[in-house]
Design a protein around this motif. Structure first.
Motif, PDB file in Angstrom:
ATOM      1  N   VAL A  25      10.548  95.452  57.397  1.00 56.80           N
ATOM      2  CA  VAL A  25       9.265  96.055  57.045  1.00 56.80           C
ATOM      3  C   VAL A  25       8.159  95.006  56.823  1.00 56.80           C
ATOM      4  O   VAL A  25       7.144  95.030  57.495  1.00 56.80           O
ATOM      5  CB  VAL A  25       9.387  96.993  55.823  1.00 56.80           C
ATOM      6  N   ASP A  62       7.225  92.990  59.933  1.00 60.71           N
ATOM      7  CA  ASP A  62       6.478  93.785  60.908  1.00 60.71           C
ATOM      8  C   ASP A  62       5.050  94.042  60.438  1.00 60.71           C
ATOM      9  O   ASP A  62       4.124  94.069  61.245  1.00 60.71           O
ATOM     10  CB  ASP A  62       7.196  95.105  61.177  1.00 60.71           C
ATOM     11  N   THR A 115       1.882  92.720  62.576  1.00 65.39           N
ATOM     12  CA  THR A 115       0.923  93.741  62.993  1.00 65.39           C
ATOM     13  C   THR A 115      -0.472  93.393  62.483  1.00 65.39           C
ATOM     14  O   THR A 115      -1.464  93.578  63.191  1.00 65.39           O
ATOM     15  CB  THR A 115       1.367  95.133  62.497  1.00 65.39           C
ATOM     16  N   LEU A 151       9.522  98.442  63.783  1.00 65.37           N
ATOM     17  CA  LEU A 151      10.120  98.849  62.506  1.00 65.37           C
ATOM     18  C   LEU A 151      11.592  99.234  62.638  1.00 65.37           C
ATOM     19  O   LEU A 151      12.319  99.229  61.647  1.00 65.37           O
ATOM     20  CB  LEU A 151       9.332 100.020  61.904  1.00 65.37           C
TER      21      LEU A 151
END
Length: 184
Positions: A105, A108, A112, A147
């Motif tokens: 999590v 990512d 992102t 994810l």
């Protein structure tokens, strides 16, 4: 010249006691190397005028850059994220996006966010809504699939959203007539 024990070791003073400045003042004035007496100063005010201005500094990586410098920076970040390393003995390339993405999590989210920054920079370079929409779609696919444990990380390594986005931006910029961007 001999030093007294008081000059060699001074035990810690309590905060409520007299300051070291007043004790030093009891010994006499502070003299600089030219023999001038230095005025007593409040230790908190000596850094009051110290300010950092990164807006116009040459050392600021986010300062005023030319169009080519911004594109080169985006290209370097995209390559670092997606194709910076090579698996020894193969032609298989991967970047830190795949490595950071191994952290569940949080990894990512970090990658992102960096990818969204690339889209923001593209918008600052004047990319139209249809280019930034496609770039955002690439980031969304990369982030959503990333994810998924293990399979998402493999997809991150193969999809290379950041390299795709910078390539798309470069193609669009190459079709545009030369304009002045910032300090070009």
């Amino acid at each position: 010249m001999t030093m007294s024990n008081d000059d060699i070791y001074t035990p810690p003073r309590s905060r409520s006691g007299p300051s070291s400045r007043t004790r030093a003042a009891g010994r006499g004035p502070v003299i600089d190397q030219e023999g001038r007496e230095l005025p007593e100063a409040n230790p908190h005010t000596q850094f009051e005028g110290l300010r950092f201005d990164f807006g116009h500094s040459a050392a600021n990586p986010f300062g005023e850059l030319t169009r080519e410098q911004r594109i080169a920076r985006l290209d370097a970040i995209a390559k670092l994220l997606d194709v910076a390393f090579i698996v020894p003995g193969t032609k298989f390339r991967y970047g830190i996006d795949g490595l950071i993405g191994l952290i569940p999590v949080i990894g990512d989210i970090i990658t992102t966010a960096i990818s969204l920054w690339i889209v923001r920079e593209a918008r600052a370079l004047g990319a139209p809504w249809h280019i930034t929409a496609r770039m955002l779609a690439n980031v969304a696919v990369d982030g959503a699939v990333g994810l998924v444990p293990v399979a998402g990380d493999a997809f991150d390594v193969m999809f290379r959203a950041n390299v795709r986005n910078v390539r798309m931006l470069r193609r669009w910029l190459d079709k545009q007539p030369r304009q002045n961007f910032g300090s070009d």
